[in-house]
Design a protein around this motif. Sequence first.
Motif, PDB file in Angstrom:
ATOM      1  N   TRP A 248      40.292  52.412  34.766  1.00  0.00           N
ATOM      2  CA  TRP A 248      40.716  51.260  35.551  1.00  0.00           C
ATOM      3  C   TRP A 248      41.336  50.199  34.655  1.00  0.00           C
ATOM      4  O   TRP A 248      40.792  49.854  33.606  1.00  0.00           O
ATOM      5  CB  TRP A 248      39.530  50.666  36.306  1.00  0.00           C
ATOM      6  CG  TRP A 248      39.912  49.526  37.198  1.00  0.00           C
ATOM      7  CD1 TRP A 248      39.900  48.198  36.905  1.00  0.00           C
ATOM      8  CD2 TRP A 248      40.402  49.638  38.542  1.00  0.00           C
ATOM      9  NE1 TRP A 248      40.350  47.468  37.981  1.00  0.00           N
ATOM     10  CE2 TRP A 248      40.660  48.326  38.996  1.00  0.00           C
ATOM     11  CE3 TRP A 248      40.632  50.708  39.401  1.00  0.00           C
ATOM     12  CZ2 TRP A 248      41.144  48.062  40.282  1.00  0.00           C
ATOM     13  CZ3 TRP A 248      41.116  50.449  40.672  1.00  0.00           C
ATOM     14  CH2 TRP A 248      41.356  49.141  41.108  1.00  0.00           C
ATOM     15  N   GLN A 249      42.492  49.680  35.066  1.00  0.00           N
ATOM     16  CA  GLN A 249      43.183  48.654  34.298  1.00  0.00           C
ATOM     17  C   GLN A 249      42.820  47.286  34.862  1.00  0.00           C
ATOM     18  O   GLN A 249      43.251  46.909  35.957  1.00  0.00           O
ATOM     19  CB  GLN A 249      44.696  48.892  34.352  1.00  0.00           C
ATOM     20  CG  GLN A 249      45.088  50.195  33.653  1.00  0.00           C
ATOM     21  CD  GLN A 249      46.590  50.400  33.610  1.00  0.00           C
ATOM     22  OE1 GLN A 249      47.302  50.046  34.537  1.00  0.00           O
ATOM     23  NE2 GLN A 249      47.076  50.977  32.520  1.00  0.00           N
ATOM     24  N   SER A 250      42.022  46.566  34.109  1.00  0.00           N
ATOM     25  CA  SER A 250      41.497  45.280  34.555  1.00  0.00           C
ATOM     26  C   SER A 250      42.616  44.277  34.787  1.00  0.00           C
ATOM     27  O   SER A 250      43.579  44.199  34.017  1.00  0.00           O
ATOM     28  CB  SER A 250      40.521  44.735  33.507  1.00  0.00           C
ATOM     29  OG  SER A 250      39.961  43.513  33.930  1.00  0.00           O
ATOM     30  N   GLY A 251      42.491  43.508  35.875  1.00  0.00           N
ATOM     31  CA  GLY A 251      43.454  42.473  36.172  1.00  0.00           C
ATOM     32  C   GLY A 251      44.745  42.956  36.784  1.00  0.00           C
ATOM     33  O   GLY A 251      45.664  42.159  37.008  1.00  0.00           O
ATOM     34  N   GLN A 252      44.845  44.253  37.080  1.00  0.00           N
ATOM     35  CA  GLN A 252      46.068  44.795  37.655  1.00  0.00           C
ATOM     36  C   GLN A 252      45.793  45.369  39.039  1.00  0.00           C
ATOM     37  O   GLN A 252      44.668  45.710  39.385  1.00  0.00           O
ATOM     38  CB  GLN A 252      46.668  45.854  36.737  1.00  0.00           C
ATOM     39  CG  GLN A 252      47.073  45.282  35.384  1.00  0.00           C
ATOM     40  CD  GLN A 252      47.881  46.263  34.559  1.00  0.00           C
ATOM     41  OE1 GLN A 252      48.497  47.180  35.090  1.00  0.00           O
ATOM     42  NE2 GLN A 252      47.883  46.059  33.247  1.00  0.00           N
ATOM     43  N   THR A 253      46.841  45.501  39.819  1.00  0.00           N
ATOM     44  CA  THR A 253      46.705  45.935  41.197  1.00  0.00           C
ATOM     45  C   THR A 253      46.686  47.460  41.307  1.00  0.00           C
ATOM     46  O   THR A 253      46.959  48.174  40.334  1.00  0.00           O
ATOM     47  CB  THR A 253      47.863  45.382  42.056  1.00  0.00           C
ATOM     48  OG1 THR A 253      47.650  45.725  43.419  1.00  0.00           O
ATOM     49  CG2 THR A 253      49.203  45.964  41.599  1.00  0.00           C
ATOM     50  N   TRP A 254      46.389  47.934  42.505  1.00  0.00           N
ATOM     51  CA  TRP A 254      46.447  49.367  42.829  1.00  0.00           C
ATOM     52  C   TRP A 254      47.842  49.778  43.271  1.00  0.00           C
ATOM     53  O   TRP A 254      48.197  50.957  43.231  1.00  0.00           O
ATOM     54  CB  TRP A 254      45.462  49.692  43.948  1.00  0.00           C
ATOM     55  CG  TRP A 254      45.726  48.853  45.178  1.00  0.00           C
ATOM     56  CD1 TRP A 254      45.235  47.605  45.441  1.00  0.00           C
ATOM     57  CD2 TRP A 254      46.582  49.179  46.266  1.00  0.00           C
ATOM     58  NE1 TRP A 254      45.725  47.134  46.641  1.00  0.00           N
ATOM     59  CE2 TRP A 254      46.556  48.081  47.170  1.00  0.00           C
ATOM     60  CE3 TRP A 254      47.372  50.291  46.585  1.00  0.00           C
ATOM     61  CZ2 TRP A 254      47.285  48.070  48.362  1.00  0.00           C
ATOM     62  CZ3 TRP A 254      48.095  50.274  47.769  1.00  0.00           C
ATOM     63  CH2 TRP A 254      48.040  49.169  48.646  1.00  0.00           C
ATOM     64  N   GLY A 255      48.638  48.787  43.736  1.00  0.00           N
ATOM     65  CA  GLY A 255      49.970  49.116  44.214  1.00  0.00           C
ATOM     66  C   GLY A 255      50.601  47.950  44.961  1.00  0.00           C
ATOM     67  O   GLY A 255      49.997  46.888  45.130  1.00  0.00           O
ATOM     68  N   TYR A 256      51.836  48.158  45.397  1.00  0.00           N
ATOM     69  CA  TYR A 256      52.613  47.125  46.084  1.00  0.00           C
ATOM     70  C   TYR A 256      53.210  47.694  47.364  1.00  0.00           C
ATOM     71  O   TYR A 256      53.799  48.795  47.348  1.00  0.00           O
ATOM     72  CB  TYR A 256      53.766  46.639  45.202  1.00  0.00           C
ATOM     73  CG  TYR A 256      53.375  46.178  43.819  1.00  0.00           C
ATOM     74  CD1 TYR A 256      52.992  44.848  43.590  1.00  0.00           C
ATOM     75  CD2 TYR A 256      53.396  47.057  42.737  1.00  0.00           C
ATOM     76  CE1 TYR A 256      52.649  44.419  42.316  1.00  0.00           C
ATOM     77  CE2 TYR A 256      53.055  46.641  41.463  1.00  0.00           C
ATOM     78  CZ  TYR A 256      52.679  45.327  41.262  1.00  0.00           C
ATOM     79  OH  TYR A 256      52.328  44.899  39.987  1.00  0.00           O
ATOM     80  N   GLU A 257      53.108  46.945  48.469  1.00  0.00           N
ATOM     81  CA  GLU A 257      53.910  47.298  49.628  1.00  0.00           C
ATOM     82  C   GLU A 257      55.350  46.893  49.331  1.00  0.00           C
ATOM     83  O   GLU A 257      55.599  45.798  48.807  1.00  0.00           O
ATOM     84  CB  GLU A 257      53.426  46.590  50.884  1.00  0.00           C
ATOM     85  CG  GLU A 257      54.185  47.069  52.128  1.00  0.00           C
ATOM     86  CD  GLU A 257      53.893  46.278  53.383  1.00  0.00           C
ATOM     87  OE1 GLU A 257      54.483  46.600  54.428  1.00  0.00           O
ATOM     88  OE2 GLU A 257      53.090  45.317  53.321  1.00  0.00           O
ATOM     89  N   VAL A 258      56.291  47.779  49.648  1.00  0.00           N
ATOM     90  CA  VAL A 258      57.689  47.532  49.305  1.00  0.00           C
ATOM     91  C   VAL A 258      58.594  47.794  50.505  1.00  0.00           C
ATOM     92  O   VAL A 258      58.199  48.421  51.484  1.00  0.00           O
ATOM     93  CB  VAL A 258      58.147  48.411  48.117  1.00  0.00           C
ATOM     94  CG1 VAL A 258      57.376  48.054  46.857  1.00  0.00           C
ATOM     95  CG2 VAL A 258      58.012  49.897  48.438  1.00  0.00           C
TER      96      VAL A 258
END
Length: 415
Positions: A248-258
């Motif tokens: 898991w990358q701390s402080g980062q999201t799982w993804g973006y709606e685009v």
Amino acid sequence: MTEMRKDMIGGLATFSKHALIVAAAAGIAFAGAIDDASADAKFQSWIADFRGTALNSGVSASTFNRAFVGVTEIDPEVLQKAKSQPEFTEPVWGYLDNRVNEQSIATGREMSRKYSRWLGAIEKSFGVDRNILLAIWSMETNFGEIMKRDDVMRDAVRSLATLAYADPRRAKYARTQLIAAMKILQKGDIDRSHLTGSWAGALGHTQFIPTSYLAYAVDMDGNGKRDIWNSVPDALATAANLLHKNGWQSGQTWGYEVVLPAGRKFPSGSRTIAEWQSIGVVRANGKAFPRGGEKATLKVPDGRGGPAFLMTRNFYVLKNYNNADKYALGVGLLADQIGGSSGLRQEWNRPFTPITMKEREELQNHLRELGYYDGKVDGKIGDGSRNAIQAFQKQMGLDPDGHPSMEVLTVIRKK
């Protein structure tokens, strides 16, 4: 019940993949001789034979005896529940409507306040966002509410023994998990009467299969036991530990709606955000992407006309928990909305007008009053609700699609 599942067909791959129960479960056939009059005797013979395997694997004789007290016959409901799984049988909008809704969001925010101190400590120790953990807790056991239901939670030893004995496709997986369950009992983290789980042996608030429990369980509350059944801090920390150890990358999201540009074909595989931007992909909320060099993969789970997403590394880390895109997407969307996001900009391609959870409960109540439905009134649409809706639609001369729609609710309100 969404357990840590990845291909039970081939057995458990490694302890590093918690995800491993459900990913290949749908459509499995079972041994046909289980209803034979001698089935119980054959099951007892299998238990006697399995004793040697367990003892050779480090389970003590006293632990084995304690584990199998009262386990005299298979659990036929386990075999029934194993026939299909919603991650692989429901359309994406149906799966998410039952899990990412106003009720789960409100409860998640309430739990965030209630366990704020513990969630802060877990974030500091493992670097996993609290809202992700709350979303997992919701998806797995509805914040522990499912654990109170006798129709869902079962004796873990009996469930796993049933699968090991009666389901050739899951036998290797179930034998491995059954031995691990006895080792949990042997360690003393839980007593025999409380060693309960889902039909596939997933345990506690955050539904860990036994091998993953042994690999990742955490005593967060410091009482000397790793108790994911009764200690919410232990359960949430255990989930955080799994994600942390799987990258898991701390402080980062799982993804973006685009939003995708019209008329373009898109490459498969992972590209940098900057590369996706260069072909016209933009965030649906109008904001800038924070990291142009971040790698992401495009997914359109409902086709080009539905929501589109760029999935980052953390999305695939979530799949270590449950190896299904719908599950990982559900966790991400629910986590965002628990944290204050307004939700998706683009609607799913539902073939009907959707209704709220409260309206779904109203629909179920109407169906119950008219004699079509005898299940739980909870706003969640499963087979029982769909069958009831279809029966009502047929009676009214409507298309029997089984959808919980405003169209059906409008008609039933007049009855």
